[in-house]
Design a protein around this motif. Structure first.
Motif, PDB file in Angstrom:
ATOM      1  N   PRO A  12       0.986  -1.265  -0.076  1.00 48.02           N
ATOM      2  CA  PRO A  12       0.194   0.178  -0.065  1.00 48.02           C
ATOM      3  C   PRO A  12       0.931   0.999  -0.115  1.00 48.02           C
ATOM      4  CG  PRO A  12       0.053  -0.747   2.262  1.00 48.02           C
ATOM      5  CD  PRO A  12       0.910  -1.810   1.330  1.00 48.02           C
ATOM      6  N   THR A  13       0.297   2.389  -0.595  1.00 49.45           N
ATOM      7  CA  THR A  13       1.363   3.602  -0.761  1.00 49.45           C
ATOM      8  C   THR A  13       0.442   4.790  -0.465  1.00 49.45           C
ATOM      9  OG1 THR A  13       1.030   3.983  -2.992  1.00 49.45           O
ATOM     10  CG2 THR A  13       2.981   2.478  -2.438  1.00 49.45           C
ATOM     11  N   LEU A  14       0.920   5.860   0.018  1.00 49.24           N
ATOM     12  CA  LEU A  14       0.522   7.143   0.043  1.00 49.24           C
ATOM     13  C   LEU A  14       1.465   7.880   0.239  1.00 49.24           C
ATOM     14  CD1 LEU A  14      -1.865   9.321   0.498  1.00 49.24           C
ATOM     15  CD2 LEU A  14      -1.809   8.705   2.960  1.00 49.24           C
ATOM     16  N   ASN A  15       1.579   9.019  -0.905  1.00 48.00           N
ATOM     17  CA  ASN A  15       2.823   9.965  -1.001  1.00 48.00           C
ATOM     18  C   ASN A  15       4.079   9.355  -0.842  1.00 48.00           C
ATOM     19  OD1 ASN A  15       0.688  11.904  -1.881  1.00 48.00           O
ATOM     20  ND2 ASN A  15       0.485  12.244   0.341  1.00 48.00           N
ATOM     21  N   LYS A  62       1.511  -4.623 -10.854  1.00 48.03           N
ATOM     22  CA  LYS A  62       0.044  -3.929 -11.254  1.00 48.03           C
ATOM     23  C   LYS A  62      -0.271  -2.806 -10.180  1.00 48.03           C
ATOM     24  CE  LYS A  62      -1.501  -8.515 -12.810  1.00 48.03           C
ATOM     25  NZ  LYS A  62      -0.067  -9.135 -12.408  1.00 48.03           N
ATOM     26  N   THR A  63      -0.762  -1.677 -10.656  1.00 48.85           N
ATOM     27  CA  THR A  63      -0.990  -0.524  -9.791  1.00 48.85           C
ATOM     28  C   THR A  63      -2.783  -0.339  -9.926  1.00 48.85           C
ATOM     29  OG1 THR A  63       1.191   0.431 -10.019  1.00 48.85           O
ATOM     30  CG2 THR A  63      -0.863   1.850  -9.411  1.00 48.85           C
ATOM     31  N   GLU A  64      -3.186  -0.107  -8.723  1.00 49.41           N
ATOM     32  CA  GLU A  64      -4.409   0.288  -8.705  1.00 49.41           C
ATOM     33  C   GLU A  64      -4.612   1.512  -7.541  1.00 49.41           C
ATOM     34  OE1 GLU A  64      -8.797  -1.427  -7.717  1.00 49.41           O
ATOM     35  OE2 GLU A  64      -7.713  -2.573  -8.554  1.00 49.41           O
ATOM     36  N   LEU A  77      -7.460  -5.418  -0.146  1.00 50.09           N
ATOM     37  CA  LEU A  77      -7.943  -5.288  -1.609  1.00 50.09           C
ATOM     38  C   LEU A  77      -6.693  -5.788  -2.428  1.00 50.09           C
ATOM     39  CD1 LEU A  77      -9.478  -4.426  -3.970  1.00 50.09           C
ATOM     40  CD2 LEU A  77      -8.399  -1.870  -4.036  1.00 50.09           C
ATOM     41  N   GLY A  78      -5.464  -5.599  -2.150  1.00 47.54           N
ATOM     42  CA  GLY A  78      -4.469  -6.247  -2.705  1.00 47.54           C
ATOM     43  C   GLY A  78      -4.140  -7.768  -2.678  1.00 47.54           C
ATOM     44  N   ALA A  79      -4.923  -8.087  -1.327  1.00 46.44           N
ATOM     45  CA  ALA A  79      -4.872  -9.515  -1.333  1.00 46.44           C
ATOM     46  C   ALA A  79      -5.887 -10.420  -2.156  1.00 46.44           C
ATOM     47  CB  ALA A  79      -4.867  -9.916   0.382  1.00 46.44           C
ATOM     48  N   LYS A  80      -6.846  -9.688  -2.202  1.00 43.86           N
ATOM     49  CA  LYS A  80      -7.943  -9.969  -3.176  1.00 43.86           C
ATOM     50  C   LYS A  80      -7.802 -10.102  -4.536  1.00 43.86           C
ATOM     51  CE  LYS A  80     -12.899  -9.139  -4.168  1.00 43.86           C
ATOM     52  NZ  LYS A  80     -13.956  -8.125  -4.046  1.00 43.86           N
ATOM     53  N   LYS A  81      -6.634  -9.420  -4.900  1.00 47.95           N
ATOM     54  CA  LYS A  81      -6.296  -9.286  -6.360  1.00 47.95           C
ATOM     55  C   LYS A  81      -5.165 -10.032  -6.716  1.00 47.95           C
ATOM     56  CE  LYS A  81      -8.296  -4.657  -7.403  1.00 47.95           C
ATOM     57  NZ  LYS A  81      -9.050  -5.296  -8.557  1.00 47.95           N
ATOM     58  N   ALA A  82      -4.314 -10.742  -5.619  1.00 51.03           N
ATOM     59  CA  ALA A  82      -3.185 -11.424  -5.654  1.00 51.03           C
ATOM     60  C   ALA A  82      -3.407 -12.835  -6.169  1.00 51.03           C
ATOM     61  CB  ALA A  82      -2.675 -11.730  -4.322  1.00 51.03           C
ATOM     62  N   ARG A  83      -2.563 -13.273  -7.112  1.00 49.78           N
ATOM     63  CA  ARG A  83      -2.814 -14.739  -7.624  1.00 49.78           C
ATOM     64  C   ARG A  83      -1.680 -15.748  -7.118  1.00 49.78           C
ATOM     65  NH1 ARG A  83      -1.537 -15.214 -12.568  1.00 49.78           N
ATOM     66  NH2 ARG A  83      -0.028 -13.732 -12.767  1.00 49.78           N
ATOM     67  N   GLY A  84      -0.815 -15.212  -6.362  1.00 45.39           N
ATOM     68  CA  GLY A  84       0.363 -16.073  -5.721  1.00 45.39           C
ATOM     69  C   GLY A  84      -0.346 -17.075  -4.875  1.00 45.39           C
ATOM     70  N   GLN A  85       0.717 -18.203  -4.611  1.00 47.74           N
ATOM     71  CA  GLN A  85       0.433 -18.881  -3.599  1.00 47.74           C
ATOM     72  C   GLN A  85       0.619 -18.543  -2.379  1.00 47.74           C
ATOM     73  OE1 GLN A  85       2.616 -22.726  -4.561  1.00 47.74           O
ATOM     74  NE2 GLN A  85       2.936 -21.749  -6.699  1.00 47.74           N
ATOM     75  N   TRP A  86       1.663 -17.408  -2.280  1.00 48.92           N
ATOM     76  CA  TRP A  86       1.911 -16.898  -0.832  1.00 48.92           C
ATOM     77  C   TRP A  86       1.663 -15.320  -1.170  1.00 48.92           C
ATOM     78  CZ3 TRP A  86       3.136 -18.550   4.013  1.00 48.92           C
ATOM     79  CH2 TRP A  86       3.141 -19.741   4.162  1.00 48.92           C
ATOM     80  N   VAL A  87       1.093 -14.518  -0.321  1.00 47.99           N
ATOM     81  CA  VAL A  87       1.106 -13.194  -0.288  1.00 47.99           C
ATOM     82  C   VAL A  87       2.062 -12.610   0.785  1.00 47.99           C
ATOM     83  CG1 VAL A  87      -0.550 -11.328  -0.058  1.00 47.99           C
ATOM     84  CG2 VAL A  87      -1.481 -13.273  -1.015  1.00 47.99           C
TER      85      VAL A  87
END
Length: 286
Positions: A12-15, A62-64, A77-87
């Motif tokens: 996650p990022t903010l500035n 990938k950036t959202e 949200l990032g975890a929901k979009k993740a496709r990996g075996q491990w997050v």
């Protein structure tokens, strides 16, 4: 159908225009390359997204962009979009040795029973007592486990995809959302492990910003509420500010700083008035 990567790195990022590109550079140099990066930006006002896009040519990024500024929401949200075996949840100001992901893969293969993990940290030697701080954080992980309060910093938490499908970061918690995630996973039967290596470089920019005494008071009060009182932290952050990267660039306010800014921006008429006031004060003390 695209093959699923082994790791999905969620940041996650903010500035974070100063720090996030450095992390992306470290990721581009990893000896283990079977990963994707899921970047969730909370509507940054700087060049975070623009600078991140440069690295799309070198890594699977990938950036959202979202409007909600909440680190727990962004991780979920990032975890929901993740496709990996491990997050792997990773903060934007982390730095990584080139072998870091390779080391994580090795540890995971050696410990197939775990569902959630964190690792020990390293810190740069650019602040007083840096080694003491490093040891305190690392041994603090172990102390949490000894009192039955497994926990981790959100700067680095790894979890199986299955875990993040069943466990979420608490979006109402103002702090300790990371340790609550570990505890909630424990309650569902997922084993938590602390890897002593590989280590990542943990940023002490908050300590530099706040100062050692203030940070000690903030952490001490929060720890008492967390370990002894078991509070949820939905209403009180104990002064632990979560404002993104821009917060660390804000100047501390002091009378001298305010005077300097006044002098820099004042007109000739304002300066003449200020000089007169100073002369009048001087005469009263003579």
């Amino acid at each position: 159908m695209l093959r699923k990567p082994f790791f999905s790195i969620v940041t996650p990022t903010l500035n974070e225009e100063k720090y996030f590109p450095l992390l992306l550079e470290d990721l581009s140099k990893q000896t283990f390359t079977d990963f994707e990066v899921i970047h969730i930006d909370a509507n940054s006002e700087d060049l975070t997204i623009k600078k991140a896009q440069v690295w799309r040519r070198k890594i699977n990024l990938k950036t959202e962009k979202v409007k909600i500024r909440n680190v727990a929401f962004q991780r979920n949200l990032g975890a929901k979009k993740a496709r990996g075996q491990w997050v792997i949840f990773m903060d934007a100001d982390n730095r990584l040795p080139t072998y870091f992901l390779q080391g994580l893969r090795y540890r995971i293969d050696k410990n197939p029973e775990i569902g959630v993990f964190t690792t020990w940290i390293q810190v740069e030697n650019d602040v007083p007592l840096s080694k003491t701080i490093e040891n305190a954080i690392n041994l603090g992980y172990e102390a949490y486990s000894l009192v039955g309060k497994d926990g981790a910093m959100g700067a680095l938490i790894g979890a199986k995809k299955e875990v993040v499908e069943n466990v979420k970061f608490r979006e109402k918690a103002k702090i300790f959302e990371d340790s609550f995630f570990v505890q909630d996973a424990n309650k569902l039967g997922y084993k938590f492990e602390i890897f002593r290596d590989p280590k990542y470089f943990f940023s002490l920019r908050r300590l530099k910003k706040e100062g050692g005494l203030k940070m000690f008071n903030i952490i001490a009060k929060a720890q008492i509420d967390y370990i002894i009182l078991g509070k949820s932290f939905e209403t009180n952050n104990h002064g632990y500010v979560m404002k993104g990267g821009g917060y660390y660039d804000e100047e501390k306010h002091s009378p001298l700083k305010n005077l300097q800014k006044f002098i820099e921006k004042a007109s000739k008429e304002q300066l003449d008035k200020a000089k007169k006031i100073l002369r009048d004060l001087q005469e009263q003390f003579e």
